[in-house]
Scaffold this motif. Sequence first.
Motif, mmCIF file in Angstrom:
data_model
loop_
_atom_site.group_PDB
_atom_site.id
_atom_site.type_symbol
_atom_site.label_atom_id
_atom_site.label_comp_id
_atom_site.label_asym_id
_atom_site.label_seq_id
_atom_site.Cartn_x
_atom_site.Cartn_y
_atom_site.Cartn_z
ATOM 1 N N ALA A 121 -39.648 59.490 12.226
ATOM 2 C CA ALA A 121 -39.668 58.040 11.973
ATOM 3 C C ALA A 121 -40.679 57.681 10.903
ATOM 4 O O ALA A 121 -41.794 58.187 10.878
ATOM 5 C CB ALA A 121 -39.989 57.307 13.267
ATOM 6 N N LYS A 122 -40.265 56.792 10.037
ATOM 7 C CA LYS A 122 -41.120 56.370 8.928
ATOM 8 C C LYS A 122 -41.803 55.031 9.201
ATOM 9 O O LYS A 122 -42.716 54.639 8.491
ATOM 10 C CB LYS A 122 -40.301 56.282 7.650
ATOM 11 C CG LYS A 122 -39.593 57.585 7.312
ATOM 12 C CD LYS A 122 -39.825 57.977 5.887
ATOM 13 C CE LYS A 122 -39.069 59.199 5.472
ATOM 14 N NZ LYS A 122 -39.435 60.415 6.108
ATOM 15 N N ASP A 123 -41.339 54.314 10.231
ATOM 16 C CA ASP A 123 -41.952 53.025 10.548
ATOM 17 C C ASP A 123 -42.210 52.921 12.061
ATOM 18 O O ASP A 123 -41.616 53.650 12.850
ATOM 19 C CB ASP A 123 -41.069 51.872 10.060
ATOM 20 C CG ASP A 123 -39.705 51.877 10.712
ATOM 21 O OD1 ASP A 123 -39.571 51.281 11.804
ATOM 22 O OD2 ASP A 123 -38.778 52.481 10.137
ATOM 23 N N GLU A 124 -43.080 52.009 12.437
ATOM 24 C CA GLU A 124 -43.496 51.854 13.840
ATOM 25 C C GLU A 124 -42.347 51.415 14.738
ATOM 26 O O GLU A 124 -42.255 51.852 15.884
ATOM 27 C CB GLU A 124 -44.658 50.860 13.947
ATOM 28 C CG GLU A 124 -45.985 51.440 13.559
ATOM 29 C CD GLU A 124 -46.364 52.678 14.373
ATOM 30 O OE1 GLU A 124 -46.312 52.635 15.613
ATOM 31 O OE2 GLU A 124 -46.706 53.702 13.758
ATOM 32 N N LEU A 125 -41.484 50.550 14.256
ATOM 33 C CA LEU A 125 -40.369 50.062 15.065
ATOM 34 C C LEU A 125 -39.453 51.207 15.482
ATOM 35 O O LEU A 125 -39.058 51.310 16.648
ATOM 36 C CB LEU A 125 -39.591 48.987 14.306
ATOM 37 C CG LEU A 125 -38.456 48.311 15.080
ATOM 38 C CD1 LEU A 125 -39.002 47.599 16.308
ATOM 39 C CD2 LEU A 125 -37.729 47.331 14.188
ATOM 40 N N THR A 126 -39.140 52.089 14.555
ATOM 41 C CA THR A 126 -38.292 53.244 14.860
ATOM 42 C C THR A 126 -38.987 54.177 15.837
ATOM 43 O O THR A 126 -38.364 54.688 16.771
ATOM 44 C CB THR A 126 -37.920 53.993 13.568
ATOM 45 O OG1 THR A 126 -37.312 53.074 12.668
ATOM 46 C CG2 THR A 126 -36.958 55.131 13.846
ATOM 47 N N LYS A 127 -40.286 54.386 15.649
ATOM 48 C CA LYS A 127 -41.057 55.238 16.563
ATOM 49 C C LYS A 127 -41.064 54.665 17.977
ATOM 50 O O LYS A 127 -40.898 55.386 18.954
ATOM 51 C CB LYS A 127 -42.505 55.387 16.077
ATOM 52 C CG LYS A 127 -42.698 56.368 14.973
ATOM 53 C CD LYS A 127 -44.167 56.490 14.621
ATOM 54 C CE LYS A 127 -44.342 57.366 13.399
ATOM 55 N NZ LYS A 127 -45.732 57.481 12.976
ATOM 56 N N GLU A 128 -41.269 53.345 18.088
ATOM 57 C CA GLU A 128 -41.313 52.704 19.404
ATOM 58 C C GLU A 128 -39.960 52.765 20.097
ATOM 59 O O GLU A 128 -39.885 53.010 21.295
ATOM 60 C CB GLU A 128 -41.790 51.262 19.266
ATOM 61 C CG GLU A 128 -43.261 51.158 18.896
ATOM 62 C CD GLU A 128 -43.710 49.748 18.592
ATOM 63 O OE1 GLU A 128 -42.947 48.795 18.853
ATOM 64 O OE2 GLU A 128 -44.829 49.604 18.082
ATOM 65 N N ALA A 129 -38.891 52.543 19.349
ATOM 66 C CA ALA A 129 -37.543 52.626 19.933
ATOM 67 C C ALA A 129 -37.265 54.044 20.424
ATOM 68 O O ALA A 129 -36.725 54.242 21.518
ATOM 69 C CB ALA A 129 -36.495 52.194 18.909
ATOM 70 N N ALA A 130 -37.651 55.032 19.640
ATOM 71 C CA ALA A 130 -37.462 56.427 20.047
ATOM 72 C C ALA A 130 -38.317 56.759 21.268
ATOM 73 O O ALA A 130 -37.874 57.488 22.165
ATOM 74 C CB ALA A 130 -37.788 57.364 18.894
ATOM 75 N N ALA A 131 -39.531 56.217 21.337
ATOM 76 C CA ALA A 131 -40.400 56.462 22.489
ATOM 77 C C ALA A 131 -39.793 55.905 23.773
ATOM 78 O O ALA A 131 -39.879 56.532 24.837
ATOM 79 C CB ALA A 131 -41.781 55.854 22.253
ATOM 80 N N ILE A 132 -39.137 54.757 23.688
ATOM 81 C CA ILE A 132 -38.459 54.177 24.857
ATOM 82 C C ILE A 132 -37.316 55.088 25.297
ATOM 83 O O ILE A 132 -37.144 55.355 26.486
ATOM 84 C CB ILE A 132 -37.961 52.757 24.536
ATOM 85 C CG1 ILE A 132 -39.154 51.814 24.381
ATOM 86 C CG2 ILE A 132 -37.013 52.257 25.620
ATOM 87 C CD1 ILE A 132 -38.806 50.458 23.807
ATOM 88 N N GLU A 133 -36.549 55.572 24.329
ATOM 89 C CA GLU A 133 -35.448 56.487 24.657
ATOM 90 C C GLU A 133 -35.980 57.779 25.284
ATOM 91 O O GLU A 133 -35.405 58.284 26.244
ATOM 92 C CB GLU A 133 -34.636 56.817 23.407
ATOM 93 C CG GLU A 133 -33.790 55.675 22.918
ATOM 94 C CD GLU A 133 -32.969 56.047 21.693
ATOM 95 O OE1 GLU A 133 -33.007 57.215 21.248
ATOM 96 O OE2 GLU A 133 -32.276 55.155 21.174
#
Length: 149
Positions: A121-133
């Motif tokens: 992930a290159k941005d925080e939003l993508t990282k956070e969404a992946a962390a939830i998954e």
Amino acid sequence: TRLYASEAAGVPVGKLVVNFALPHESVMANKEVHQVDMSAVSGDLGVLADHVPTIEQLKPGVLDFIGDSGSQKYFVSGGFAIMNPNSVLNINAVEAFKLEDIDPQAVAANLAESQRLAASAKDELTKEAAAIEIELYESLQSALAGRAK
């Protein structure tokens, strides 16, 4: 002053009455069980008849309904459980699936993909969404591992 749960009027002694609903269906309505085990934000708990009234936020995990005919297990992604003083437990969840219907290989594949997305992930939003998954799929794997025991 501490108040204790009193005997529930109209509910058989020793029975817990469960209402379990999703936005699109009622999974259980007025079903009598002995116990419900659940994973809540405050910790894992078992609920019996005459349990102290409470509201619990559910985290991803298993709801285990234990009755005369055995155990029914559902995986929920989250929701709320409300224990009323009359031995009625209302559970609301966004989604729920019978544990027996979940494919362990699909869970493992989706977990690996979510971990890959989190790592790249290159941005925080993508990282956070992946962390939830990742949290969801790890909870699913844990629930499935418990089913095998």
